[in-house]
Design an enzyme around this catalytic site. Structure first.
Site, PDB file in Angstrom:
ATOM      1  N   CYS A  84     -56.109 -65.253  -6.855  1.00  0.00           N
ATOM      2  CA  CYS A  84     -54.949 -65.928  -7.437  1.00  0.00           C
ATOM      3  C   CYS A  84     -54.460 -67.028  -6.500  1.00  0.00           C
ATOM      4  O   CYS A  84     -55.151 -68.019  -6.314  1.00  0.00           O
ATOM      5  CB  CYS A  84     -53.856 -64.895  -7.753  1.00  0.00           C
ATOM      6  SG  CYS A  84     -52.567 -65.514  -8.862  1.00  0.00           S
ATOM      7  N   HIS A 194     -56.733 -60.316 -10.760  1.00  0.00           N
ATOM      8  CA  HIS A 194     -56.402 -59.545  -9.565  1.00  0.00           C
ATOM      9  C   HIS A 194     -57.202 -58.246  -9.469  1.00  0.00           C
ATOM     10  O   HIS A 194     -56.739 -57.210  -9.937  1.00  0.00           O
ATOM     11  CB  HIS A 194     -54.914 -59.187  -9.583  1.00  0.00           C
ATOM     12  CG  HIS A 194     -54.005 -60.337  -9.307  1.00  0.00           C
ATOM     13  ND1 HIS A 194     -53.429 -60.561  -8.071  1.00  0.00           N
ATOM     14  CD2 HIS A 194     -53.568 -61.333 -10.108  1.00  0.00           C
ATOM     15  CE1 HIS A 194     -52.660 -61.640  -8.133  1.00  0.00           C
ATOM     16  NE2 HIS A 194     -52.729 -62.129  -9.353  1.00  0.00           N
ATOM     17  N   GLU A 196     -57.415 -56.348  -7.043  1.00  0.00           N
ATOM     18  CA  GLU A 196     -56.658 -55.350  -6.272  1.00  0.00           C
ATOM     19  C   GLU A 196     -55.670 -54.597  -7.152  1.00  0.00           C
ATOM     20  O   GLU A 196     -55.146 -53.560  -6.734  1.00  0.00           O
ATOM     21  CB  GLU A 196     -55.943 -56.017  -5.086  1.00  0.00           C
ATOM     22  CG  GLU A 196     -54.621 -56.717  -5.389  1.00  0.00           C
ATOM     23  CD  GLU A 196     -54.764 -58.085  -6.028  1.00  0.00           C
ATOM     24  OE1 GLU A 196     -55.818 -58.378  -6.616  1.00  0.00           O
ATOM     25  OE2 GLU A 196     -53.792 -58.875  -5.961  1.00  0.00           O
TER      26      GLU A 196
END
Lengths: 225, 743
Positions: A84, A194, A196
């Protein structure tokens, strides 16, 4: 295997990235003013709004002392993942080709998206298979990937497009549905979604993002062997 | 004391919002007429916004104690124990008038303000929810305010890395001029890290850190927040709205938490309404000390600011703390690390006085008690209005519309349609705790480190409160608790934001006192004490008052995050049941609004104990994993609840309703399908599991999950198909209702 996660003033997803990376190895934060990468074997430039992003996303962060070290680390072949805002920073630093423009809807948009794995043989996707589909959330205002035609042709020839948005999932309007790219050398990788935030089914709705971190571990531990 | 050129007059006091009597009282307290600095400070601290002078007596009737309460009302935020050594801090606050004047910055700084309240007590903000009210979206003003407010919330919340995990929005004509923007935040802290705001230790230093101080937001608390909105003076009021900078706040947040981690602060307070004036005076009052502040030491954004301007500025992203002298250097070091400005601007004294200096010269001197604690409190003169206060809107659904037409109209109406176009503007997942994202379940669910979870909901149907302030408020509290029950959580505590009109008017005083009576009763019945909140009065303009809107925020806990349920049907073949003491009525319902009917005078009685018992049964069943889905029945009644379960789960349902005790011929079917009331849940699960529940709670079997359509038959002697609609049609109506306003 140790990950270093950069922390700028205005980073938001850095702790998430540390926690995600800890599923496959060690991870710690690296303060933006530090030049010492503290023995990290892979670097994550995380999401958020580095330095407020008031000029242009990532435009200030690329000049930070920590980023100078990351640029040198990347030139030496070290693995660097930009997520990002981190993807934006890596493009601003010219470690990755192209640029990120405002979403076509001109709005911050948060949505679970599906990504098609174009290449399952990179340092960031070797735990995936080509053609596999990953479900990972995306959330950003400036996520429309753009590169001019000549650049895209060169990227295609050297296999630099690693993930594409699945049909119907390219909400930001990225050119050619490009969701993730790597550099020519293959050691720097960036994406707007994302991974994560997709490492635990309970919280992410999917754990597909783990494969990115696992791939990096495999790539690093492979070089050790 | 050196005086400014001329002393302000009583007319100046009136212009600042004080009454003639209050001005006289200020002169008494001072022993002389106040100078400009003093008058400015009194006018703010004695405003409704700071002094709660029309609501304080009522608020004292609310339950604030309970086994889980760690910090009650009076601090920057309340806090409850959530186990594992952790506490959850939470509070809701309004930023209504700023948002009505300038929606983007008004809403953005509303989020900024509530987040500072959370980290001011030492908790890391982990979630934001918002409660919004606008006029009918067919109007251009409502759409302008909606777009601005949502953009402002997104801008601030997303940039600071705190997820927006839930919220609600209603569109009703009485909010046309005076929109509501209420923001709620939650934070987490270890119990021993909590910090209070009382200034203590004469000789300790007062350090201001964060952004510099400018001329923005001057008079926000008094002129803007404590008066009705005028017809055309809004542009003149724009300078009273603050401008926010989320990046500055993100640094301020990290800096504050690091200062607390290093145990460098004696106390901490954020600067909100009335800026330095209220934060310093309240810190002094709580610690029963005095404070000397030197405005010449305050870092300024622009030269030439007068002492009173510095004292009343509402510039955002600032905190005030008390520091022992030997720690100041280390405090400045942490500020430098986070690139946050910091300056020692004063000292704690034992004088009991708030003294303002400029370069050592005294420019204001007031007793702290007079400033903070001796504002006159007023008794309300409540009187039930003899005539209806609110006019019905235009009919958009004919009384003889078919049940299918009515359901589609309800699903696509602005108050019920999918909120996805709004939620997509917000980051709901940062910080990796969000187990249920917006619209996946009735409440947001946030995982805690020990495997348990918090659940949180915010709600209030102002139209029902307008019809019956007492029962409507009980219904709002029950709605929040029902939302928690649907995910398997029990309430720990409540926060509230009382949004009402001008309390000096008897009919508004009546709404307010009836509402607070209901709030107290409901929170007592549910063991959900009030740990903090906010009051926003004078929400009215030329066209009349808003609907009385006591926004309720409730936080609950569940032992295992993995047990939380979803609202959508999950498995074909599951049985569907209606659980709880649900008695539907069309009074003040969404359908009656769409039919253009006037508000009724009063709502049907609510059996609080029975509703609370049903909540407990649903909660336990969810925790035991017996239910595939759970959803409470709210606006639009049973049929809309069923349709929402179908759309969210992507599964149809076949349902049979007994017409039951619905009175009247023509509306009996409509009442059974679309009637509203508290206490009802639509649940689905294996037939044996539902049989088990029926021993503990009233349970009516409705049908089964499956197929591609929602079919509802009504049985009243004969058997009639009331409606049959495909999932595609239901989804289209539901998803398109609000989307057009964000196109």
């Amino acid at each position: 295997m140790k990950f270093g996660v950069l922390q700028f003033p205005g980073s938001c997803d850095e702790v998430d990235a540390v926690e995600a990376a800890r599923n496959v190895g060690d991870a710690e934060l690296i303060w933006h003013r530090d030049r010492d990468l503290r023995g990290a074997e892979a670097i994550i430039v995380p999401g958020g709004f580095s330095y407020g992003d008031y000029l242009r996303a990532g435009a200030i962060a690329r000049f930070s002392p920590a980023m100078e070290s990351v640029i040198a680390f990347a030139r030496d072949g070290g693995l660097v993942l930009g997520i990002c805002n981190g993807f934006q920073v890596l493009c601003e630093a010219h470690l990755l080709p192209g640029a990120l423009l405002p979403n076509v809807n001109l709005r911050f948009t948060s949505r679970q998206v599906e990504l098609d794995v174009v290449r399952g043989d990179t340092a960031f996707t070797r735990a995936c298979a080509a053609g596999q589909r990953l479900s990972i959330p995306a959330k950003h205002s400036w996520g429309r990937y753009y590169a001019d035609e000549a650049t895209r042709r060169a990227m295609d020839e050297s296999g630099q497009v690693v993930l594409r948005y699945a049909p119907g999932h390219n909400f930001n309007g990225s050119v050619d549905d490009i969701a993730a790219v790597r550099n020519d050398a293959g050691n720097v990788f960036g994406l707007m979604p994302h991974p994560e935030h997709a490492v635990d089914e309970l919280i992410g709705g999917s754990a597909d993002g783990l494969s990115i971190f696992e791939s990096m571990r495999l790539a690093v531990e492979g070089t050790h062997a | 004391m050196p005086e400014t050129a001329t002393l302000p007059t009583v007319d100046d006091a009136l212009a600042l919002g004080l009454t003639r009597d209050e001005y006289e009282l200020v002169c008494d307290k001072q022993g002389r007429p106040p100078n400009q600095v003093e008058l400015a400070m009194y006018s703010l601290l004695w405003s409704e916004h700071c002094a709660y002078k029309h609501s304080r007596k009522l608020l004292r009737t609310l339950p604030t104690d309970g086994p889980h309460v760690v910090m009650g009302p009076g601090e920057n935020a309340g806090a409850v124990d959530v186990g594992g050594g952790l506490v959850c801090a939470f509070k809701v606050e309004s930023h209504n008038h700023p948002s009505a004047v300038e929606p983007f910055q008004g809403a953005a700084t509303g989020v900024g303000g509530i987040l500072r309240d959370i980290f001011a007590i030492g908790a890391r903000p982990i979630a934001v929810l918002d409660s919004l009210r606008f006029g009918e979206p067919s109007g251009a003003r409502a759409r302008y305010l909606l777009d601005g407010a949502v953009s402002g919330i997104a801008h601030y919340g997303n940039s600071i890395g705190v997820p927006t995990v839930g919220g609600e929005v209603y569109f009703e004509a009485p909010y046309e001029q005076n929109c509501l923007v209420n923001a709620m935040a939650l934070g987490l802290a270890t119990r021993e890290r909590l910090v209070r705001s009382a200034a203590t230790g004469p000789g300790n230093l007062i350090v201001l850190f964060g952004a510099s101080t400018g001329r923005d937001g001057i008079g926000g608390a008094s002129v803007l927040a404590s008066a009705e909105l005028g017809g055309d003076g809004e542009q003149d009021r724009r300078p009273t709205v603050q401008v926010g900078d989320p990046f500055e706040e993100k640094k301020l947040l990290e800096c504050s938490l690091e200062l607390l981690d290093r145990r460098l602060l004696v106390s901490l307070q954020d600067l909100g309404a009335a800026g330095l004036t209220s934060s310093a005076s309240e810190m002094a009052s709580k610690g029963e000390v005095g404070i000397d502040l030197d405005v010449a030491r305050v870092p300024l954004r622009e030269p030439g600011m007068e002492p009173f301007e510095i004292m009343v500025s509402e510039s955002q992203e600032r905190m005030l703390c008390v520091v022992e002298p030997q720690n100041v250097e280390e405090v400045m070091g942490v500020c430098e690390k986070w690139e946050v400005g910091g300056a020692a601007i004063g000292t704690v004294t034992d004088s009991g006085r708030m003294r303002v200096l400029r370069d050592g010269e005294l420019v204001g001197d007031m007793p702290v008690r007079a400033l903070v604690d001796e504002c006159p409190l007023y008794d309300l003169r409540p009187e039930k209005p003899a005539e209806a206060l609110y006019r019905p809107g235009l009919a958009t659904v004919a009384p003889d519309a078919s049940a299918g037409e009515a359901l589609l109209a309800l699903l696509s109406c602005a108050n019920l349609a999918s909120r996805r176009p709004l939620f997509e503007r917000y980051d709901s997942i940062v910080q990796s705790r969000t187990v249920r994202r917006p619209q996946e379940a009735d409440a947001a669910v946030l995982a805690l480190p020990d495997g348990s979870a918090l659940a949180v909901s915010i709600d209030c149907n102002g139209r029902r409160v307008a019809a019956d302030p007492y029962r409507g408020t009980i219904a709002a509290v029950l709605e929040c608790a029902a939302n928690l029950a649907c995910v398997g959580a029990e309430p720990l505590g409540t926060t509230n934001n009382l949004n009402f009109g001008n309390p000096e008017k008897p009919h508004i005083a009546w709404q307010l006192s009836e509402s607070v009576r209901g709030l107290g009763e409901a929170c007592r019945a549910l063991d959900a004490p009030i740990v903090g909140g906010n009051v926003s009065l004078y929400n009215e303009g030329a066209t009349g008052p808003i609907y009385p809107t006591p926004v309720i925020g409730m936080v609950g806990r569940m032992p295992d995050a993995r047990d939380c349920a979803q609202l959508g049907f999950a498995r074909a073949g599951d049985e569907i049941a209606l659980v709880g003491p649900f008695t539907p009525s069309l009074a003040a319902s969404e359908l009656s609004k769409l039919r253009g009917e006037p508000l009724p005078d009063g709502l049907p009685e609510i059996d609080l104990a029975a509703a609370a018992a049903a909540h407990a049964v649903v909660r336990d069943a969810v925790r035991d994993g017996e239910l595939s889905s759970a959803h409470d029945i709210a606006e639009g009644g049973l049929a809309v609840a069923l349709a929402e379960c179908c759309v969210a789960g992507g599964l149809g349902a076949t349902v049979e309703l007994a017409q039951g005790d619905a009175p009247g011929e023509a509306d009996a079917v409509a009442t059974a399908l679309f009637g509203e009331g508290s206490g009802g849940f639509v649940v689905s699960g294996a037939p044996e599991a539902l049989s088990g529940l029926s021993a503990f709670v009233s349970l009516r079997r409705l049908g089964t999950v499956g197929g591609e359509r929602l079919a509802i038959e009504v049985v009243d002697g004969a058997r009639r198909t009331a409606l049959e609609l495909t999932l595609v049609d239901l989804s289209a109506a539901y998803s398109e209702g609000l989307a057009e306003f964000f196109a």
